[in-house]
Design an enzyme around this catalytic site. Structure first.
Site, short mmCIF file in Angstrom:
data_model
loop_
_atom_site.label_atom_id
_atom_site.label_comp_id
_atom_site.label_asym_id
_atom_site.label_seq_id
_atom_site.Cartn_x
_atom_site.Cartn_y
_atom_site.Cartn_z
N LYS A 122 1.02 -1.84 0.01
CA LYS A 122 -0.24 -0.21 -0.35
C LYS A 122 0.67 1.12 0.05
CE LYS A 122 -3.96 1.46 2.68
NZ LYS A 122 -4.37 2.15 3.24
N SER B 74 -9.80 2.01 2.80
CA SER B 74 -8.97 2.48 1.69
C SER B 74 -7.77 1.31 1.16
CB SER B 74 -8.00 3.20 2.38
OG SER B 74 -7.12 2.71 3.30
N SER C 183 -10.19 -0.90 7.36
CA SER C 183 -9.57 -0.98 5.75
C SER C 183 -9.02 -2.11 4.89
CB SER C 183 -8.40 0.96 5.51
OG SER C 183 -9.20 1.68 5.56
#
Ligand code: GLN
Length: 475
Positions: A80, A155, A179
């Site tokens: 990420k 997310s 997330s």
């Protein structure tokens, strides 16, 4: 044999040791796959082809030298874009960090480098991890590999989609209110949010420091265990981190919280979760209904505590320290700050920073922030009380399956509701895992994935992984 890009961590390790393929061939197979597939999915923000090839060659040398290699050696991973890898971009999907390259490795990356894992690239996300659909990325949304009209969740949508579309063997995300677990559920992969403190946050761009945790996305629960074991542990650079005690109880009783089954969830989600309960019952696991009475306050508590911490964490992004947007503010320093932040942050990020500044401002602090901290304690106490009767809690991960792009963007509140079932574990610091109710190969055409969630006692990731693996074997 499965195609190279379909392998699990476990199978990559076996294949490398048996010299069925080389680490370099494997990494190259992934870049071929990414170039063919990612145009439509957009899971990646940046690729690291050169460094990945170098890393893979080093693994091949170790194998050629007859060395025993660690479990993650040569395993291609996606990271990420909020986790720092020295020398690579780290934008947090924000314009304000465009062009920035990380000056050091996050501790989780150091750990993975010591195992000789391969980093394919950095994945798309909601800006600064704020969102539930990856539509808040400044660089365009990610699409759900199961249906390109739908969101992958957020997310960490890029990290979930990369694994679901076989563009990485596994990936890392971060989970502040759901997330990791929510996009894992929507994309049909496994996602683990560890106990707060189990994994170091050093080198994670902070969103809400008392809630953030880094964790793995994988194709199997077994792989989640391997990746979690590689990144966990006490780190002097994160004072909240501790060594996991890795407790594992012999006979596990599962609690079903009545507040999580009160309606409002899609029928296919309920059906999926009920199927899991039946299957686990048939394996001899005992279930009991429990009550977590303060659940209904979790979302509002989160939306006070989180923005308060966001407003303080985002203060450092001023257009001077990390990256600069060209031509925004030339007049004087004050102008520069204002214009950089104005042009650099997206609407959701601004909304939360403003809300956070408000709840912390004098005269409002007691009414909002302090009150929210007290409710947070009550939510933790609910779990403590439940642990007298059960060892693990089972619930849906999300109220709905993947929704359409654009469906919730104009209504922040309905977007926030995606996380009703995941936020309580963050507020209480507990580990949670989302596991597909059906493995991807058993989904019918057009059927969307559903995830179920297991929440455990602090430091009891092992319980979640054990039940998860038990279920997985029947799936
Ligand atoms: N979707 C939640 C939010 O928008 C959770 C985000 C996260 O866990 N990083 O805040």
């Amino acid at each position: 044999m499965e195609a190279l890009h379909e392998l699990t961590i476990k199978k990559v390790h076996e294949g490398l040791m048996q010299k069925k393929f080389s680490a370099l061939e494997l990494a190259q197979a992934f870049f071929v796959r990414i170039k063919a597939k990612d145009k439509e999915i957009h899971a990646y923000l940046s690729l690291a082809e050169e460094s990945a090839a170098r890393e893979a060659e080093a693994v091949d040398l170790m194998i050629a030298g007859g060395k025993e290699i660690p479990a993650l050696a040569g395993v291609p991973l996606a990271i990420k874009d909020v986790i720092l890898i020295k020398g690579l971009p780290a934008t947090a999907a924000s314009k304000i960090l465009e062009g920035y390259r990380a000056a050091y490795d996050a501790t989780v990356i150091k750990n993975l480098k010591s195992e000789h894992a391969i980093f394919l690239g950095k994945t798309n996300m909601d800006e600064f991890a704020m969102g539930s659909s990856t539509e808040n990325s400044a660089f365009g949304p990610t699409r759900n590999p199961h249906d390109l009209e739908r969101v992958p969740g957020g997310s960490s949508g890029g990290s979930a989609a990369a694994v679901a579309a076989h563009m990485a063997v596994a990936s890392l995300g971060s989970d502040t209110g759901g997330s990791i677990r929510q996009p894992a559920a929507l994309c049909g992969v496994v996602g683990l949010k560890p106990t707060y403190g189990a994994v170091s946050r050093s080198g994670l761009i902070a969103m809400s420091s008392s809630l953030d945790q880094i964790g793995p996305f994988t194709k199997t629960v077994e792989d989640a265990e391997i990746l979690f074991n590689a990144i966990k542990g006490r780190d002097p650079l994160d004072a909240t981190s501790q060594e996991s005690v890795n407790k594992n109880l012999s006979e596990l009783r599962i609690g079903l919280p009545e507040e999580y089954f009160v309606g409002g969830a899609d029928p296919e989600v309920i059906r999926g979760v009920e199927g899991v309960i039946e299957r686990l019952k048939s394996l001899g696991i005992k279930f009991k209904t429990v009550s977590l009475p303060h659940t209904k306050y979790a979302l509002s508590t989160y939306y006070i505590v989180m923005p308060a911490e966001v407003s303080s964490n985002l203060a450092r992004f001023d257009g001077i320290r990390y990256a600069r947007i060209p031509n925004a503010g030339k007049e004087n320093l004050q102008e520069l700050y204002l214009k950089q932040k104005g042009a650099g942050f997206g609407p959701e990020t601004k909304r939360r920073a403003i809300l956070g500044t408000f709840v912390l401002s004098s005269g409002y602090y007691d009414a909002y922030y302090e009150k929210a901290q007290k409710v947070r304690r009550l939510i933790s106490n609910d779990f403590e009380a439940a642990w007298k009767d059960v060892d693990v809690i089972l619930a849906p991960t999300t109220p709905t399956t993947a929704f359409k792009l654009g469906e919730k963007t104009s209504d922040p509140l309905s977007m926030y509701l995606s996380d009703v079932f995941t936020i309580p574990a963050n507020l209480a610091g507990l580990p949670g895992i989302s596991i597909p109710t059906k493995s991807a190969r058993n989904l019918k055409p057009k059927e969307l994935p559903v995830g179920f969630q297991l929440i455990g006692k602090k430091w009891h990731e092992a319980d979640l992984l054990r039940i998860g693996q038990l279920y997985e074997r029947t799936n």
